[in-house]
Design an enzyme around this catalytic site. Structure first.
Site, PDB file in Angstrom:
ATOM      1  N   ASP A   1       4.162   0.413  12.052  1.00  0.00           N
ATOM      2  CA  ASP A   1       2.959  -0.190  11.460  1.00  0.00           C
ATOM      3  C   ASP A   1       2.766  -1.644  11.891  1.00  0.00           C
ATOM      4  O   ASP A   1       1.767  -2.266  11.521  1.00  0.00           O
ATOM      5  CB  ASP A   1       3.020  -0.111   9.927  1.00  0.00           C
ATOM      6  CG  ASP A   1       2.924   1.312   9.445  1.00  0.00           C
ATOM      7  OD1 ASP A   1       2.507   2.177  10.230  1.00  0.00           O
ATOM      8  OD2 ASP A   1       3.281   1.570   8.279  1.00  0.00           O
TER       9      ASP A   1
ATOM     10  N   LYS B   1       0.839  -1.209   0.000  1.00  0.00           N
ATOM     11  CA  LYS B   1       0.000   0.000   0.000  1.00  0.00           C
ATOM     12  C   LYS B   1       0.871   1.254   0.000  1.00  0.00           C
ATOM     13  O   LYS B   1       0.640   2.180  -0.773  1.00  0.00           O
ATOM     14  CB  LYS B   1      -0.890  -0.012   1.250  1.00  0.00           C
ATOM     15  CG  LYS B   1      -1.509   1.318   1.603  1.00  0.00           C
ATOM     16  CD  LYS B   1      -2.412   1.230   2.803  1.00  0.00           C
ATOM     17  CE  LYS B   1      -1.753   1.470   4.130  1.00  0.00           C
ATOM     18  NZ  LYS B   1      -1.376   2.864   4.440  1.00  0.00           N
ATOM     19  N   ASN B   2       1.887   1.261   0.863  1.00  0.00           N
ATOM     20  CA  ASN B   2       2.663   2.484   1.037  1.00  0.00           C
ATOM     21  C   ASN B   2       3.676   2.728  -0.079  1.00  0.00           C
ATOM     22  O   ASN B   2       4.385   3.730  -0.068  1.00  0.00           O
ATOM     23  CB  ASN B   2       3.329   2.498   2.418  1.00  0.00           C
ATOM     24  CG  ASN B   2       2.277   2.652   3.509  1.00  0.00           C
ATOM     25  OD1 ASN B   2       1.128   3.018   3.230  1.00  0.00           O
ATOM     26  ND2 ASN B   2       2.647   2.363   4.743  1.00  0.00           N
TER      27      ASN B   2
ATOM     28  N   ARG C   1       0.577  14.106  13.364  1.00  0.00           N
ATOM     29  CA  ARG C   1       0.881  13.974  11.940  1.00  0.00           C
ATOM     30  C   ARG C   1       0.947  15.321  11.199  1.00  0.00           C
ATOM     31  O   ARG C   1       0.196  15.555  10.241  1.00  0.00           O
ATOM     32  CB  ARG C   1      -0.118  13.014  11.262  1.00  0.00           C
ATOM     33  CG  ARG C   1      -0.219  11.695  11.987  1.00  0.00           C
ATOM     34  CD  ARG C   1      -1.025  10.673  11.260  1.00  0.00           C
ATOM     35  NE  ARG C   1      -0.232   9.987  10.254  1.00  0.00           N
ATOM     36  CZ  ARG C   1      -0.695   9.019   9.485  1.00  0.00           C
ATOM     37  NH1 ARG C   1      -1.943   8.624   9.604  1.00  0.00           N
ATOM     38  NH2 ARG C   1       0.068   8.427   8.602  1.00  0.00           N
TER      39      ARG C   1
ATOM     40  N   CYS D   1      -5.804   7.868   9.283  1.00  0.00           N
ATOM     41  CA  CYS D   1      -6.047   7.276  10.602  1.00  0.00           C
ATOM     42  C   CYS D   1      -5.574   8.229  11.694  1.00  0.00           C
ATOM     43  O   CYS D   1      -4.524   8.860  11.574  1.00  0.00           O
ATOM     44  CB  CYS D   1      -5.296   5.952  10.729  1.00  0.00           C
ATOM     45  SG  CYS D   1      -6.090   4.594   9.876  1.00  0.00           S
TER      46      CYS D   1
ATOM     47  N   ARG E   1      -9.061  -0.109   4.588  1.00  0.00           N
ATOM     48  CA  ARG E   1      -8.143   0.883   4.009  1.00  0.00           C
ATOM     49  C   ARG E   1      -6.861   0.236   3.522  1.00  0.00           C
ATOM     50  O   ARG E   1      -6.259   0.714   2.568  1.00  0.00           O
ATOM     51  CB  ARG E   1      -7.708   1.892   5.083  1.00  0.00           C
ATOM     52  CG  ARG E   1      -8.743   2.803   5.562  1.00  0.00           C
ATOM     53  CD  ARG E   1      -8.107   3.672   6.606  1.00  0.00           C
ATOM     54  NE  ARG E   1      -7.809   4.920   5.978  1.00  0.00           N
ATOM     55  CZ  ARG E   1      -8.257   6.085   6.448  1.00  0.00           C
ATOM     56  NH1 ARG E   1      -8.942   6.147   7.551  1.00  0.00           N
ATOM     57  NH2 ARG E   1      -7.996   7.174   5.825  1.00  0.00           N
TER      58      ARG E   1
HETATM   59  N1  EPU Z   1       6.354  14.236  10.978  1.00  0.00           N
HETATM   60  C1  EPU Z   1       6.499  15.551  11.303  1.00  0.00           C
HETATM   61  N2  EPU Z   1       6.408  16.484  10.312  1.00  0.00           N
HETATM   62  C2  EPU Z   1       6.202  16.119   9.011  1.00  0.00           C
HETATM   63  C3  EPU Z   1       6.054  14.766   8.683  1.00  0.00           C
HETATM   64  C4  EPU Z   1       6.146  13.837   9.701  1.00  0.00           C
HETATM   65  O1  EPU Z   1       6.684  15.905  12.468  1.00  0.00           O
HETATM   66  O2  EPU Z   1       6.140  17.019   8.159  1.00  0.00           O
HETATM   67  C5  EPU Z   1       6.406  13.221  12.039  1.00  0.00           C
HETATM   68  C6  EPU Z   1       5.065  12.511  12.192  1.00  0.00           C
HETATM   69  O3  EPU Z   1       4.180  13.237  12.986  1.00  0.00           O
HETATM   70  C7  EPU Z   1       5.478  11.215  12.822  1.00  0.00           C
HETATM   71  C8  EPU Z   1       6.838  10.948  12.190  1.00  0.00           C
HETATM   72  O4  EPU Z   1       7.294  12.192  11.666  1.00  0.00           O
HETATM   73  O5  EPU Z   1       5.649  11.397  14.200  1.00  0.00           O
HETATM   74  C9  EPU Z   1       6.811   9.901  11.076  1.00  0.00           C
HETATM   75  O6  EPU Z   1       5.944  10.287  10.053  1.00  0.00           O
HETATM   76  P1  EPU Z   1       6.215   9.969   8.517  1.00  0.00           P
HETATM   77  O7  EPU Z   1       6.141  11.245   7.778  1.00  0.00           O
HETATM   78  O8  EPU Z   1       7.456   9.153   8.379  1.00  0.00           O
HETATM   79  O9  EPU Z   1       4.963   9.084   8.180  1.00  0.00           O
HETATM   80  P2  EPU Z   1       3.973   9.223   6.959  1.00  0.00           P
HETATM   81  O10 EPU Z   1       4.729   9.490   5.719  1.00  0.00           O
HETATM   82  O11 EPU Z   1       2.849  10.095   7.317  1.00  0.00           O
HETATM   83  C10 EPU Z   1       4.157   6.692   6.316  1.00  0.00           C
HETATM   84  C11 EPU Z   1       3.201   5.560   6.163  1.00  0.00           C
HETATM   85  C12 EPU Z   1       2.626   5.191   7.516  1.00  0.00           C
HETATM   86  C13 EPU Z   1       3.784   4.799   8.427  1.00  0.00           C
HETATM   87  C14 EPU Z   1       4.826   5.927   8.501  1.00  0.00           C
HETATM   88  C15 EPU Z   1       6.068   5.561   9.294  1.00  0.00           C
HETATM   89  C16 EPU Z   1       2.326   5.935   3.951  1.00  0.00           C
HETATM   90  C17 EPU Z   1       1.153   6.240   3.115  1.00  0.00           C
HETATM   91  N3  EPU Z   1       2.121   5.943   5.270  1.00  0.00           N
HETATM   92  O12 EPU Z   1       3.403   7.744   6.885  1.00  0.00           O
HETATM   93  O13 EPU Z   1       1.775   4.075   7.306  1.00  0.00           O
HETATM   94  O14 EPU Z   1       3.304   4.538   9.723  1.00  0.00           O
HETATM   95  O15 EPU Z   1       5.247   6.292   7.168  1.00  0.00           O
HETATM   96  O16 EPU Z   1       6.695   4.455   8.761  1.00  0.00           O
HETATM   97  O17 EPU Z   1       3.400   5.654   3.446  1.00  0.00           O
HETATM   98  C18 EPU Z   1       0.013   2.597   7.788  1.00  0.00           C
HETATM   99  O18 EPU Z   1       0.274   2.018   6.733  1.00  0.00           O
HETATM  100  O19 EPU Z   1      -0.759   2.123   8.668  1.00  0.00           O
HETATM  101  C19 EPU Z   1       0.649   3.886   8.069  1.00  0.00           C
HETATM  102  C20 EPU Z   1       0.197   4.743   8.977  1.00  0.00           C
END
Ligand code: EPU
Length: 418
Positions: A305, A22-23, A121, A116, A397
């Site tokens: 995850d 998915k990701n 975030r 979610c 999802r």
């Molecule tokens: N963060 C910030 N500022 C930002 C972006 C992120 O502070 O601008 C913080 C977030 O709040 C969090 C941490 O950095 O505390 C990690 O967030 P990240 O940006 O790495 O996560 P994401 O890109 O929003 C993706 C996956 C998530 C997975 C995370 C971590 C996708 C679509 N989603 O999210 O997947 O948990 O990386 O590996 O790629 C899931 O599949 O259930 C899921 C939530």
């Protein structure tokens, strides 16, 4: 609204093939607007997040053709730079569209993304990275409006190796003038796959998988026919379910090195595991011993995850496990539901102390996020008696045919309309 009825206590055994991750699929779909030529993505998982991303592409003016499990995205007539708010609310990954839409139209408009509820975030790292590439950003009335006359390569240091920010900056830098260097970049396998996909379109990206990614802007990208990597989190979910319930499972379609942190813990728990290329065979007697500590970390650490599903396993392991969630602030909401099944868990801030109990009992529980929902299903499979798991929209999802794949390995689970 659907729910699962689960009769727990069965051992699991058989083979599961995972879908594409998915990701990975979500940023690849976002990237498909980077070219006028058709982009084919294969083995697309039939899950709600992907359907919503395809809807966003259609609203931008892309023509989507579905062929069995593939999608062909033709963006030659894409005309809109506005990502519709009603879809953004459904899907956090809609924020990945910023980078690619900016590359395509030099402007983009999006409302704050949903997804979610597992923590704050924020998207500050995405936005500051885009600003470094020359994007002007105005935030008003819940919308983010971006404009870039010319995108220019830059040296960007991320305060945290955010997966989404790394992907978004890669997509915005792909045709920018000159070289972009992303330091402290995320190292997740999904980033490596995005690099492979972009390079197959004619981009010049290198370094993904390490902490520094270099993107040399190119003038044009062409179409591609691409099969993304398998879903390591989906694979991990079936492995954890079998480890907890006992039995033998063969998971196909995921590279061992992408899931090494989980396999390491499961071996410590007492599971026997053999791996070869993209196959993992796990055997468990269902009476696991606990490990002392599990802390979620960016890749290659233990993935956030898989935290919820792993806590479900710890509930009936012998001894106590301290789980520390370092990525998201509120990723323990499912714990209250596990407790209704007899789990003994104390949550304090980012830590959860799971004291293993002899057994869990069936209960009616409700999912409140994707991975937490999967954790509840794992717990109900292990529990004695009948359970129901409500609000499957979260599980839908991210897991394709979850109940079908579980039934194929012997789980007594059925989906019913409420
Ligand atoms: N963060 C910030 N500022 C930002 C972006 C992120 O502070 O601008 C913080 C977030 O709040 C969090 C941490 O950095 O505390 C990690 O967030 P990240 O940006 O790495 O996560 P994401 O890109 O929003 C993706 C996956 C998530 C997975 C995370 C971590 C996708 C679509 N989603 O999210 O997947 O948990 O990386 O590996 O790629 C899931 O599949 O259930 C899921 C939530």
């Amino acid at each position: 609204m659907d729910k699962y009825i689960v009769n727990g206590g069965e051992k699991l055994s058989g083979k599961v093939r995972v879908h594409s991750a998915k990701n990975t699929v979500l940023p690849l779909l976002a990237a498909s607007v980077l070219t006028d030529e058709p982009v084919t993505i294969r083995q697309i998982p039939p899950i709600n997040d992907v359907e919503n991303m395809l809807r966003i592409l259609a609203e931008l003016g892309c023509v989507i053709t579905r062929q069995r499990d593939s999608a062909v995205i033709d963006s030659s007539n894409a005309a809109s730079h506005e990502i519709p708010a009603r879809l953004t609310k459904e899907l956090r990954s809609s924020v990945f569209m910023l980078g690619s839409v900016l590359t395509r139209f030099h402007r983009a408009k999006i409302s704050y993304p949903g997804g979610c509820d597992i923590g704050l975030r924020p998207i500050d790292l995405h936005l500051s990275g885009l600003q470094r590439l020359g994007v002007e950003i105005v935030e008003k009335d819940g919308y983010i409006e971006c404009e870039a006359g010319k995108l220019k390569g830059a040296d960007i240091l991320l305060d945290f190796p955010s997966v989404g920010a790394t992907e978004n900056i890669m997509l915005a830098a792909i045709k920018a003038e000159g070289m972009t260097v992303i330091r402290n970049a995320a190292k997740e396998p999904e980033i490596v796959d995005l690099q492979r996909f972009l390079n197959a379109m004619g981009a010049k990206v290198r370094g993904a998988g390490g902490g520094t990614i270099a993107v040399e802007g190119v003038k044009r990208l062409h179409g591609v026919d691409y099969t993304p990597i398998g879903d390591r989190i989906e694979a991990g979910t079936y492995l954890i379910a079998t480890a907890s319930c006992g039995g033998e499972i063969e998971v196909e379609g995921v590279f061992t090195e992408n899931i090494a942190a989980l396999l390491h813990k499961l071996r410590e728990n007492g599971c026997k595991i053999h791996t070869k290329n993209d196959r993992i065979v796990l055997w468990s007697d269902g009476r696991l011993k606990s490990v002392n500590l599990v802390e979620t970390m960016p890749f290659p650490g233990f993935p956030t995850d898989m935290q919820s599903q792993y806590v479900a396993l710890c509930c009936t392991a012998k001894g106590s496990t301290l789980v520390v969630e370092n990525l998201f602030e509120t990723r323990y909401r499912y714990v209250a539901e596990l407790k209704r099944m007899g789990a003994d868990i104390t949550v304090r801030g980012r830590s959860a102390l799971v004291r293993g109990v002899e057994k869990l009992h069936g209960a009616s529980v409700t999912a409140s996020d994707l991975r937490g929902g999967a954790a509840l299903v794992i717990a109900t499979l292990k529990a004695e008696g009948q359970s129901s798991v409500m609000d499957l929209s979260y599980i839908d999802r991210g897991y394709a045919d979850f109940e079908g794949k579980l039934r194929a390995i012997g789980a007594k689970i059925k989906r019913v309309r409420v």
